[in-house]
Write a protein that holds these residues in place. Structure first.
Motif: not given
Length: 450
Positions: A76-96
């Motif tokens: 990960x070298x810059x913000x352009x690499x952020x597209x490699x990360x999955x979307x974080x949802x509200x349900x993800x926050x609740x579960x994790x």
């Protein structure tokens, strides 16, 4: 005004001495304010790379996610690499919830932020001290972009007396005095209290007024009815709700000043500020990164779903968080020489509730009630079928919510709408959506064709 301006600057200097986090936050914001587009982007790149490295080492959720997606911290070298990360949802926050917490940052080094869920989905997050300081001071800078100046009084039209703490710390009182911050409960504006509100505004002038769009509209309506004028209001700032064009025109005409909006969400504050009436929203890029992903079955002209990344919150990193809002993000140079902007922003639309006497109550009473009661719900909706009948639909995080907790919701509504109000409860996920599929937290059907 000059005295308070001097006090503000003095208090800021003192905060920088007392708090290393405030000092660092102000250094970041001041550097960003003077930076070119390229320099600002380099600042953001470094912050993101540092956040990812921290998350991999200290946050179990992101270690698992990065390993699953083949993302090493060194790649990960810059913000352009952020597209490699999955979307974080509200349900993800609740579960994790536990896995998202950084192992090296204790509870005493951060604050728990619980939203009321203006999109209909309340959530709890952890924010560390540096990130909180960045949000706070980028907010005050954003207000200055909008037209507020230190020393100018601020009339805050939010919440209600039920949500206002009876005990106020000495520090909070001093802060309110320095800022000239005067609180007026938004949910208690009616034909009887309006005159008091106008007296406070006149005595606090010159000032700016900050509040929910619907509360500002109600206030301007009573000013028109009571023929109150001669306001010395420099600007009106709205937030949390969509500002319809006819409301904006009426508020602007009533107070004789521009009406601007600012944008944030409960999980990450301070996301965008209009610099003039009707303008795009300038993003405080130093502390946050906004991007969008396409909606399903969208046309090319439609807005997209907004993803938020808090660049400095290491207590609970939120990378590509889907916050439920929609808009378009424009690159630097489009609307602002160095910063990204939101143009347009499709906010959260809801109806106002109608009291028995025909007056209206701000839809922001809904997230306010959820916030005050801390009801454990994934999603919710208030439907007013008749003037004295409201149905509260909710999808619970638990199998059963005690009647006492639900009665608290009913009590808050009755306090602002009258004791003759009946509140019905329905547990499930069968919510009423708008024609374009949007979830609204308040739907008002009283007096309409049902």
């Amino acid at each position: 005004m000059l005295f308070k301006k001097i006090l503000y600057r003095g208090a800021l200097k003192l905060e920088r001495i007392i708090s290393p986090d405030v000092n660092k936050a102000l250094e970041i914001l001041n550097k960003g304010e003077k930076a070119s587009a390229a320099e600002l982007q380099n600042m953001r790149n470094r912050a993101f790379v540092d956040l990812v490295s921290h998350a991999y080492k200290n946050v179990p959720y992101y270690r698992e996610v990065m390993d699953q997606h083949g993302i090493s911290p060194s790649s990960v070298q810059c913000l352009e690499d952020i597209s490699r990360f999955p979307v974080l949802t509200k349900e993800d926050i609740r579960k994790s919830k536990t896995k998202l917490r950084a192992a090296n940052i204790g509870d005493t080094d951060c604050c728990i932020r619980r939203s009321g869920g203006t999109t209909g989905e309340p959530i709890a997050t952890y924010v560390d001290r540096l990130s909180r300081a960045l949000e706070t001071y980028s907010f005050f800078r954003g207000l200055q972009w909008m037209g507020w100046k230190p020393g100018l009084s601020m009339i805050s039209l939010f919440g209600g007396s039920l949500g206002k703490s009876v005990k106020t710390s000495v520090r909070e009182k001093i802060k309110a005095f320095i800022l000239g911050d005067v609180f007026l409960p938004a949910f208690e504006i009616d034909e009887y209290t309006a005159s008091h509100y106008f007296d406070v505004i006149h005595k606090s002038s010159p000032c700016v007024i900050i509040g929910y769009a619907s509360a500002l509209f109600n206030l301007s309506t009573y000013a028109e009815q009571k023929r109150v004028s001669d306001f010395r209001v420099k600007a009106v700032f709205s937030t949390a709700e969509v500002m319809p064009a006819d409301w904006l025109k009426k508020i602007s005409n009533t107070f004789g000043c521009p009406v601007l909006s600012y944008y944030g969400c409960g999980e990450v504050n301070s996301l965008g500020y209009q610099y003039k009436q009707g303008s795009p929203y300038i993003i405080p890029d130093e502390h946050v990164h906004l991007e969008t992903i396409p909606l399903k079955n969208k046309s090319c002209d439609e807005s997209e779903e907004i993803l938020v990344t808090s660049l400095y919150n290491k207590a609970q990193p939120l990378i590509r968080y889907l916050n439920g809002d929609k808009g378009k993000i424009m690159a630097p140079g489009t609307n602002h020489p160095t910063r990204m902007t939101i143009d347009p922003l499709d906010g959260r639309t809801s109806d106002m509730l109608m009291r028995e006497d025909g007056t209206f109550l701000s839809s922001s009473i809904a997230p306010h009630a959820i916030f005050i009661t801390q009801l454990p719900v994934r999603r919710y909706q208030f439907i007013q079928w008749e003037k004295n009948l409201i149905e509260f639909r909710y999808d619970s995080e638990k199998d059963h919510i005690p009647h006492s907790s639900l009665n608290e919701i009913a009590g808050i509504l009755k306090a602002h709408m009258g004791n003759s109000l009946t509140v019905r409860f329905h547990q499930g996920d069968d919510f009423i959506l708008s024609p374009n599929g949007k979830h609204r937290i308040v739907i008002q059907k009283a007096g309409t064709d049902q």
